[in-house]
Write a protein that holds these residues in place. Structure first.
Motif, PDB file in Angstrom:
ATOM      1  N   LYS A  50      60.392  72.021  31.495  1.00 55.68           N
ATOM      2  CA  LYS A  50      60.363  70.723  30.824  1.00 55.68           C
ATOM      3  C   LYS A  50      60.978  70.873  29.440  1.00 55.68           C
ATOM      4  O   LYS A  50      60.460  71.605  28.591  1.00 55.68           O
ATOM      5  CB  LYS A  50      58.934  70.204  30.709  1.00 55.68           C
ATOM      6  N   GLU A  82      55.595  63.881  23.552  1.00 53.95           N
ATOM      7  CA  GLU A  82      56.018  65.189  24.063  1.00 53.95           C
ATOM      8  C   GLU A  82      56.205  66.200  22.934  1.00 53.95           C
ATOM      9  O   GLU A  82      56.011  67.401  23.127  1.00 53.95           O
ATOM     10  CB  GLU A  82      57.319  65.038  24.852  1.00 53.95           C
ATOM     11  N   LEU A  98      59.652  72.851  26.125  1.00 53.29           N
ATOM     12  CA  LEU A  98      58.240  72.607  25.848  1.00 53.29           C
ATOM     13  C   LEU A  98      57.327  73.455  26.723  1.00 53.29           C
ATOM     14  O   LEU A  98      56.312  73.976  26.261  1.00 53.29           O
ATOM     15  CB  LEU A  98      57.925  71.121  26.055  1.00 53.29           C
ATOM     16  N   THR A 117      58.800  66.376  34.806  1.00 54.83           N
ATOM     17  CA  THR A 117      60.057  66.120  34.108  1.00 54.83           C
ATOM     18  C   THR A 117      60.607  64.801  34.622  1.00 54.83           C
ATOM     19  O   THR A 117      59.977  64.127  35.445  1.00 54.83           O
ATOM     20  CB  THR A 117      61.073  67.252  34.347  1.00 54.83           C
ATOM     21  N   LYS A 118      61.788  64.434  34.165  1.00 59.56           N
ATOM     22  CA  LYS A 118      62.375  63.172  34.607  1.00 59.56           C
ATOM     23  C   LYS A 118      62.792  63.220  36.076  1.00 59.56           C
ATOM     24  O   LYS A 118      62.925  62.180  36.725  1.00 59.56           O
ATOM     25  CB  LYS A 118      63.577  62.818  33.730  1.00 59.56           C
ATOM     26  N   GLU A 171      57.403  58.056  23.922  1.00 56.88           N
ATOM     27  CA  GLU A 171      57.319  59.167  24.879  1.00 56.88           C
ATOM     28  C   GLU A 171      57.763  60.475  24.234  1.00 56.88           C
ATOM     29  O   GLU A 171      57.110  61.517  24.400  1.00 56.88           O
ATOM     30  CB  GLU A 171      58.188  58.863  26.099  1.00 56.88           C
ATOM     31  N   GLU A 172      58.857  60.431  23.476  1.00 55.40           N
ATOM     32  CA  GLU A 172      59.334  61.644  22.812  1.00 55.40           C
ATOM     33  C   GLU A 172      58.365  62.103  21.728  1.00 55.40           C
ATOM     34  O   GLU A 172      58.154  63.308  21.542  1.00 55.40           O
ATOM     35  CB  GLU A 172      60.719  61.394  22.221  1.00 55.40           C
ATOM     36  N   LEU A 228      62.713  69.009  25.905  1.00 55.58           N
ATOM     37  CA  LEU A 228      62.799  67.820  25.058  1.00 55.58           C
ATOM     38  C   LEU A 228      64.203  67.795  24.469  1.00 55.58           C
ATOM     39  O   LEU A 228      64.546  68.623  23.627  1.00 55.58           O
ATOM     40  CB  LEU A 228      61.746  67.871  23.945  1.00 55.58           C
ATOM     41  N   LYS A 287      54.400  66.886  20.599  1.00 54.63           N
ATOM     42  CA  LYS A 287      53.158  67.579  20.242  1.00 54.63           C
ATOM     43  C   LYS A 287      53.105  68.983  20.835  1.00 54.63           C
ATOM     44  O   LYS A 287      52.350  69.835  20.356  1.00 54.63           O
ATOM     45  CB  LYS A 287      51.954  66.762  20.717  1.00 54.63           C
ATOM     46  N   ASP A 288      53.893  69.215  21.896  1.00 55.70           N
ATOM     47  CA  ASP A 288      53.908  70.541  22.522  1.00 55.70           C
ATOM     48  C   ASP A 288      54.878  71.499  21.836  1.00 55.70           C
ATOM     49  O   ASP A 288      54.910  72.689  22.169  1.00 55.70           O
ATOM     50  CB  ASP A 288      54.281  70.414  24.001  1.00 55.70           C
TER      51      ASP A 288
END
Length: 425
Positions: free
Chosen positions: A66, A294, A364, A406-407, A290-291, A68, A296-297
């Motif tokens: 995953k 994400e 991530l 993931t997407k 959403e970003e 970003l 935060k990881d």
């Protein structure tokens, strides 16, 4: 006679009706023979329904990553914003253009200062005269000429008082016109009062009530004149310096205010921003909720891939929204909430400019040897996650527990086993 006539009339009427009806009946029967006989409807042909094609995928283990993926630009870690500290001055010129390279000490912008420049020159002369008077008095004392000291004292103070009053009148006029501040007016008034007080004390001292010898008092008064003139000169020089913005660092102009010549400036409103292009970092922008979630990881000191001009470099995360320090500046706080700061670990190519766009990829989480399926094959309803598998000839819904998403892919923690046939459509 009448009944015979009626009978004859009825017989004639009946014969006429028969004559009309018989041809009509013959014509009607002949017309019916011309209508075609209807055929029976044929039944539609039976079409065998087409068998639905099932797209299948054999469940197997693999790896999932995953990332970003963000866009950002180069920023300078050393920069300054230049502004005027006083409100109301009128701009004369902004002497740089966007993208110009400037050096420390360069004049960047100027305010109107003709009147202030004149006052600085006048005060410089007043300071010089006060120093000459002090020097002359010191020389006379050394030559033991006490008879002339009191006269020199009085004449010097009288001249200083006249000069101070002239300066007060000019300052009062300028204050009424709005050209100088109230502080300037108060300084001019205090100068007159101090000199008049010194003059009165000197007169008293001539009557025998002085605490010090005349020569010492005289020298001290002249020293006060020099100090007062020096203070006023320093103050005016500082005021004059405040009408110019000077670069404090070497760098590139990255912002210019749109003020035109003659327009008033607002105190502390940025006029020009300068950034040093030798110390660059990357500001990667989080464009949506959403970003931000994400991000935060992302972790401090985590390596990232930086792609610039088609080439990939390695960088390091130095700040995330979770680790950003508190700031009293609202704009800085908002920027920190939606940004990840990255420091390049490798030397960047020549030609990199502040503001150039760059792509940033932050890993991530990643996992190997786990069941991974296409995201499109996962179904969700309320809090339930399930997939469809083929069991013999039947379709079966199977509840699953998901992990990394993931997407395009999703990890299945439980519910599926290797070898099962996953229905994709």
């Amino acid at each position: 006679m009448n009944w015979r006539m009626a009978k004859l009339f009825n017989q004639t009427k009946m014969q006429s009706i028969k004559f009309i009806f018989i041809p009509f009946l013959i014509f009607t029967l002949a017309g019916c023979s011309l209508i075609p006989v209807e055929e029976d409807d044929l039944a539609p042909p039976l079409i065998e329904p087409k068998k639905e094609e099932v797209r299948l995928l054999t469940v197997e283990k693999g790896s999932i990553v995953k990332n970003l993926n963000l866009q950002g630009n180069f920023r300078s870690s050393i920069s300054e914003s230049l502004y005027f500290k006083q409100h109301g001055g009128r701009i004369v010129s902004i002497d740089v253009k966007l993208g110009d390279t400037v050096s420390k000490g360069d004049v960047i912008a100027q305010l109107e200062n003709e009147e202030l420049t004149k006052r600085v020159q006048q005060q410089k002369l007043a300071l010089e005269r006060a120093k000459i008077e002090l020097q002359r008095a010191q020389q006379e004392i050394e030559l033991n000429l006490p008879d002339t000291q009191i006269d020199l004292d009085l004449k010097s103070l009288e001249a200083s008082i006249e000069d101070a009053k002239t300066n007060l009148e000019r300052t009062t006029r300028l204050y009424e016109e709005g050209a100088v501040s109230l502080q300037d007016l108060e300084v001019a008034q205090q100068q007159v009062e101090q000199l008049e007080l010194s003059y009165e004390k000197l007169l008293i001292s001539t009557e025998g009530s002085k605490a010090y010898p005349v020569d010492e008092q005289y020298i001290r008064l002249l020293e006060i004149n020099v100090e007062t003139a020096q203070i006023e000169y320093n103050y005016l020089q500082a005021q004059l310096s405040n009408t110019k913005l000077v670069a404090n660092i070497d760098g590139v102009v990255t912002y210019i205010n749109t003020l035109k010549r003659g327009e008033e400036v607002i105190a502390y409103d940025p006029i020009v921003d300068i950034s040093n292009s030798e110390n660059l970092f990357i500001l990667a922008t989080l464009d949506n909720a959403e970003e931000i979630l994400e991000a935060k990881d992302a972790e401090i000191n985590q390596p990232v891939e930086v792609t610039y001009d088609g080439k990939t470099y390695i960088g390091t995360v130095v700040q995330t929204p979770e680790t950003a320090p508190e700031s009293a500046d609202r704009e800085v706080t908002e920027l920190n909430k939606t940004s990840i700061f990255v420091k390049p670990n490798e030397e960047l190519p020549d030609g990199v400019d502040i503001g150039d766009r760059v792509d940033v990829k932050i890993t991530l989480v990643e996992k190997e040897d786990t069941i991974v399926i296409p995201s499109a094959s996962l179904h969700s309803y309320l809090a339930r996650n399930f997939v469809k598998v083929l069991d013999g000839e039947s379709r079966v819904e199977v509840d699953v527990e998901i992990g990394i998403e993931t997407k395009t892919e999703v990890e299945i923690i439980s519910g599926l086993e290797e070898g099962q046939q996953l229905i994709l459509n």
